[in-house]
Design a protein around this motif. Structure first.
Motif, PDB file in Angstrom:
ATOM      1  N   ALA A  50      15.568  13.771  32.060  1.00 30.27           N
ATOM      2  CA  ALA A  50      15.848  12.712  33.241  1.00 30.27           C
ATOM      3  C   ALA A  50      14.757  11.584  32.792  1.00 30.27           C
ATOM      4  O   ALA A  50      15.089  10.345  32.843  1.00 30.27           O
ATOM      5  CB  ALA A  50      15.508  13.091  34.517  1.00 30.27           C
ATOM      6  N   GLU A  51      13.369  11.853  32.402  1.00 29.35           N
ATOM      7  CA  GLU A  51      12.540  11.025  32.054  1.00 29.35           C
ATOM      8  C   GLU A  51      12.926  10.197  30.733  1.00 29.35           C
ATOM      9  O   GLU A  51      12.814   8.989  30.673  1.00 29.35           O
ATOM     10  CB  GLU A  51      11.021  11.555  31.904  1.00 29.35           C
ATOM     11  CG  GLU A  51      10.067  10.477  31.550  1.00 29.35           C
ATOM     12  CD  GLU A  51       9.952   9.402  32.695  1.00 29.35           C
ATOM     13  OE1 GLU A  51       9.582   8.297  32.305  1.00 29.35           O
ATOM     14  OE2 GLU A  51      10.065   9.757  34.017  1.00 29.35           O
ATOM     15  N   LEU A  52      13.628  11.066  29.703  1.00 29.55           N
ATOM     16  CA  LEU A  52      13.929  10.264  28.535  1.00 29.55           C
ATOM     17  C   LEU A  52      15.015   9.104  28.819  1.00 29.55           C
ATOM     18  O   LEU A  52      15.211   8.109  28.225  1.00 29.55           O
ATOM     19  CB  LEU A  52      14.544  11.549  27.554  1.00 29.55           C
ATOM     20  CG  LEU A  52      15.051  10.673  26.321  1.00 29.55           C
ATOM     21  CD1 LEU A  52      14.375  10.194  25.274  1.00 29.55           C
ATOM     22  CD2 LEU A  52      15.911  12.178  25.673  1.00 29.55           C
ATOM     23  N   PHE A  53      15.938   9.692  29.673  1.00 29.04           N
ATOM     24  CA  PHE A  53      16.939   8.749  30.075  1.00 29.04           C
ATOM     25  C   PHE A  53      16.413   7.493  30.750  1.00 29.04           C
ATOM     26  O   PHE A  53      16.984   6.441  30.563  1.00 29.04           O
ATOM     27  CB  PHE A  53      18.213   9.437  30.995  1.00 29.04           C
ATOM     28  CG  PHE A  53      18.705  10.696  29.930  1.00 29.04           C
ATOM     29  CD1 PHE A  53      19.071  10.250  28.660  1.00 29.04           C
ATOM     30  CD2 PHE A  53      19.596  11.482  30.574  1.00 29.04           C
ATOM     31  CE1 PHE A  53      19.828  11.252  27.987  1.00 29.04           C
ATOM     32  CE2 PHE A  53      20.397  12.487  29.884  1.00 29.04           C
ATOM     33  CZ  PHE A  53      20.312  12.367  28.431  1.00 29.04           C
ATOM     34  N   ARG A  54      15.513   7.848  31.742  1.00 33.49           N
ATOM     35  CA  ARG A  54      14.863   6.372  32.261  1.00 33.49           C
ATOM     36  C   ARG A  54      14.419   5.364  31.493  1.00 33.49           C
ATOM     37  O   ARG A  54      14.402   4.506  31.536  1.00 33.49           O
ATOM     38  CB  ARG A  54      13.884   7.032  33.421  1.00 33.49           C
ATOM     39  CG  ARG A  54      14.380   7.650  34.587  1.00 33.49           C
ATOM     40  CD  ARG A  54      13.491   7.709  35.782  1.00 33.49           C
ATOM     41  NE  ARG A  54      13.718   8.744  36.554  1.00 33.49           N
ATOM     42  CZ  ARG A  54      13.370   9.964  36.577  1.00 33.49           C
ATOM     43  NH1 ARG A  54      12.881  10.662  35.572  1.00 33.49           N
ATOM     44  NH2 ARG A  54      13.945  10.626  37.250  1.00 33.49           N
ATOM     45  N   LYS A  55      13.690   5.956  30.316  1.00 32.70           N
ATOM     46  CA  LYS A  55      13.053   5.376  29.094  1.00 32.70           C
ATOM     47  C   LYS A  55      14.092   4.372  28.645  1.00 32.70           C
ATOM     48  O   LYS A  55      14.071   3.223  28.074  1.00 32.70           O
ATOM     49  CB  LYS A  55      12.013   5.917  28.433  1.00 32.70           C
ATOM     50  CG  LYS A  55      10.876   6.484  29.096  1.00 32.70           C
ATOM     51  CD  LYS A  55       9.908   7.453  28.224  1.00 32.70           C
ATOM     52  CE  LYS A  55       8.787   7.829  28.798  1.00 32.70           C
ATOM     53  NZ  LYS A  55       7.963   8.803  27.892  1.00 32.70           N
ATOM     54  N   ALA A  56      15.016   5.292  28.078  1.00 28.27           N
ATOM     55  CA  ALA A  56      16.286   4.591  27.383  1.00 28.27           C
ATOM     56  C   ALA A  56      16.920   3.419  28.346  1.00 28.27           C
ATOM     57  O   ALA A  56      17.415   2.444  27.843  1.00 28.27           O
ATOM     58  CB  ALA A  56      17.283   5.499  27.245  1.00 28.27           C
ATOM     59  N   GLN A  57      17.043   3.720  29.660  1.00 27.03           N
ATOM     60  CA  GLN A  57      17.547   2.905  30.571  1.00 27.03           C
ATOM     61  C   GLN A  57      16.796   1.573  30.780  1.00 27.03           C
ATOM     62  O   GLN A  57      17.347   0.450  30.875  1.00 27.03           O
ATOM     63  CB  GLN A  57      17.853   3.463  31.826  1.00 27.03           C
ATOM     64  CG  GLN A  57      18.640   2.692  32.993  1.00 27.03           C
ATOM     65  CD  GLN A  57      18.717   3.313  34.302  1.00 27.03           C
ATOM     66  OE1 GLN A  57      17.626   3.789  35.099  1.00 27.03           O
ATOM     67  NE2 GLN A  57      19.982   3.387  34.829  1.00 27.03           N
ATOM     68  N   ALA A  58      15.542   1.627  30.737  1.00 24.54           N
ATOM     69  CA  ALA A  58      14.603   0.543  30.627  1.00 24.54           C
ATOM     70  C   ALA A  58      14.936  -0.430  29.583  1.00 24.54           C
ATOM     71  O   ALA A  58      14.847  -1.439  29.655  1.00 24.54           O
ATOM     72  CB  ALA A  58      13.094   0.965  31.012  1.00 24.54           C
ATOM     73  N   ASP A  59      14.764   0.303  28.228  1.00 29.60           N
ATOM     74  CA  ASP A  59      15.121  -0.467  27.076  1.00 29.60           C
ATOM     75  C   ASP A  59      16.326  -1.117  27.196  1.00 29.60           C
ATOM     76  O   ASP A  59      16.477  -2.116  26.682  1.00 29.60           O
ATOM     77  CB  ASP A  59      15.037   0.604  26.017  1.00 29.60           C
ATOM     78  CG  ASP A  59      13.510   1.157  25.710  1.00 29.60           C
ATOM     79  OD1 ASP A  59      12.708   0.423  26.184  1.00 29.60           O
ATOM     80  OD2 ASP A  59      13.496   2.030  24.863  1.00 29.60           O
ATOM     81  N   SER A  60      17.187  -0.471  27.669  1.00 27.33           N
ATOM     82  CA  SER A  60      18.600  -1.213  27.658  1.00 27.33           C
ATOM     83  C   SER A  60      18.633  -2.227  28.486  1.00 27.33           C
ATOM     84  O   SER A  60      19.199  -3.461  28.326  1.00 27.33           O
ATOM     85  CB  SER A  60      19.785  -0.202  28.251  1.00 27.33           C
ATOM     86  OG  SER A  60      19.968   0.541  27.272  1.00 27.33           O
TER      87      SER A  60
END
Length: 77
Positions: A50-60
């Motif tokens: 979930a944290e990995l996806f949150r970071k990726a979402q922030a980058d997007s």
């Protein structure tokens, strides 16, 4: 496959502007899709994913904002 000629006459939008529009749209779609993935990971108790996806979402989101700023400056709005 690469093209060396401008194809904006086909779309009505110059390629470089179209490419920026596509990039912003793709970043925003990715941020939306990642929200589902975050929820899936959280539901399964996988906080690391979930944290990995949150970071990726922030980058997007950041990419979308940068693209929108550039579009505004290029399109005069």
């Amino acid at each position: 496959m690469t093209s060396t000629s401008e194809t904006g006459h086909l779309t009505g939008t110059r390629d470089k502007d179209y490419n920026l529009i596509w990039y912003v749209e793709s970043c925003l779609n990715n941020a939306l899709r990642l929200e589902t993935y975050i929820q899936d990971a959280e539901r399964d108790g996988d906080n690391e994913t979930a944290e990995l996806f949150r970071k990726a979402q922030a980058d997007s989101r950041k990419g979308a904002e940068l693209g929108k700023q550039l579009l505004r400056s290029r399109l005069g709005g």
